[in-house]
Design an enzyme around this catalytic site. Sequence first.
Site, PDB file in Angstrom:
ATOM      1  N   HIS A 161       0.841  -1.197   0.000  1.00  0.00           N
ATOM      2  CA  HIS A 161       0.000   0.000   0.000  1.00  0.00           C
ATOM      3  C   HIS A 161       0.877   1.248   0.000  1.00  0.00           C
ATOM      4  O   HIS A 161       2.013   1.209   0.466  1.00  0.00           O
ATOM      5  CB  HIS A 161      -0.863   0.046   1.264  1.00  0.00           C
ATOM      6  CG  HIS A 161      -2.014  -0.923   1.278  1.00  0.00           C
ATOM      7  ND1 HIS A 161      -2.215  -1.852   2.268  1.00  0.00           N
ATOM      8  CD2 HIS A 161      -3.059  -1.082   0.416  1.00  0.00           C
ATOM      9  CE1 HIS A 161      -3.312  -2.548   2.025  1.00  0.00           C
ATOM     10  NE2 HIS A 161      -3.845  -2.107   0.901  1.00  0.00           N
ATOM     11  N   CYS A 248      -2.826   0.819   9.661  1.00  0.00           N
ATOM     12  CA  CYS A 248      -3.892  -0.088   9.204  1.00  0.00           C
ATOM     13  C   CYS A 248      -4.837  -0.494  10.318  1.00  0.00           C
ATOM     14  O   CYS A 248      -5.960  -0.923  10.061  1.00  0.00           O
ATOM     15  CB  CYS A 248      -3.308  -1.383   8.651  1.00  0.00           C
ATOM     16  SG  CYS A 248      -1.759  -1.210   7.822  1.00  0.00           S
TER      17      CYS A 248
HETATM   18  C1  CIR Z   1      -3.855  -7.578   3.639  1.00  0.00           C
HETATM   19  O1  CIR Z   1      -3.053  -8.126   2.884  1.00  0.00           O
HETATM   20  O2  CIR Z   1      -4.879  -7.039   3.216  1.00  0.00           O
HETATM   21  C2  CIR Z   1      -3.604  -7.595   5.128  1.00  0.00           C
HETATM   22  N1  CIR Z   1      -2.958  -8.809   5.481  1.00  0.00           N
HETATM   23  C3  CIR Z   1      -2.748  -6.411   5.524  1.00  0.00           C
HETATM   24  C4  CIR Z   1      -3.398  -5.095   5.303  1.00  0.00           C
HETATM   25  C5  CIR Z   1      -2.542  -3.976   5.707  1.00  0.00           C
HETATM   26  N2  CIR Z   1      -3.182  -2.737   5.560  1.00  0.00           N
HETATM   27  C6  CIR Z   1      -2.575  -1.609   5.240  1.00  0.00           C
HETATM   28  O3  CIR Z   1      -1.379  -1.614   4.947  1.00  0.00           O
HETATM   29  N3  CIR Z   1      -3.320  -0.512   5.194  1.00  0.00           N
END
Ligand code: CIR
Length: 254
Positions: A161, A248
């Site tokens: 991201h 997140c």
């Molecule tokens: C994913 O791959 O969607 C989750 N394991 C991690 C999300 C992390 N979110 C972020 O960086 N905003």
Amino acid sequence: MFNRAIVRTPGESMLSGLTTANLGLPNYEKALVQHAEYIKVLEECGLQVSVLAKNEQYPDSTFVEDVALLTKECAIITKPGTPSRSGETVEIKKVLKDYYLNIEEVREPGIVEAGDIMMVGSHFYLGISARTNENGAGQVIEFLKKYGMSGSLVKLDKVLHLKTGVSYLEQNNLVATGEFLTKEEFQNFNILEIADDESYAANCIWVNDRVLIPKGYPKARETIASAGYSIIEVDVTEFQKLDGGLSCLSLRLF
Ligand code: CIR
């Protein structure tokens, strides 16, 4: 200033969360302790924290930041770019109705995860990644315009991201690492450079004049502290194992 945060307790199903990290499986008990500590720190920063119950159906649902973009004028429900997360938006939409009169929603074929969106005042940078496409980002920019704000696109090459590699700390200070150090669109910021071997610390959050950084990154701590910030370190190793960072784990409301 932020007044409130929304978080979601991780469920045991987090053990089957999405990851590219190669850091092993999270320890669930430890994750719960770290999550509770994260909430405590947000409270210390003056936020009222709403804690949503764990939802075992969605292994990645503790990463609430991805499913909505919160602005001063409106909330925008995103459209997660991976099938196992797409249903996460349904409940968050209901929750946000308590806080927002204006709620917009990204539609197919757009995909957007708000981990790809960085707020700088009333301008928003939108990363084009494996999880956010131009159609989705374009819809978000139209919503922003409707409420007097603006947005622009940033192409990502390597990270999950946008905010995996770049974080805005107010006062024109931008924490950045890797591919973001040289991006044209960020050159007018005062860039606080995070070394490659501490790149995980590039995901940090400004909360009411404090900066939360992950525990265990001494060079990043020094760099950010020397820009004048009061730092709080938070241990989030179990979420790092699922590619998740500090930002997140919460939705922050004005
Ligand atoms: C994913 O791959 O969607 C989750 N394991 C991690 C999300 C992390 N979110 C972020 O960086 N905003």
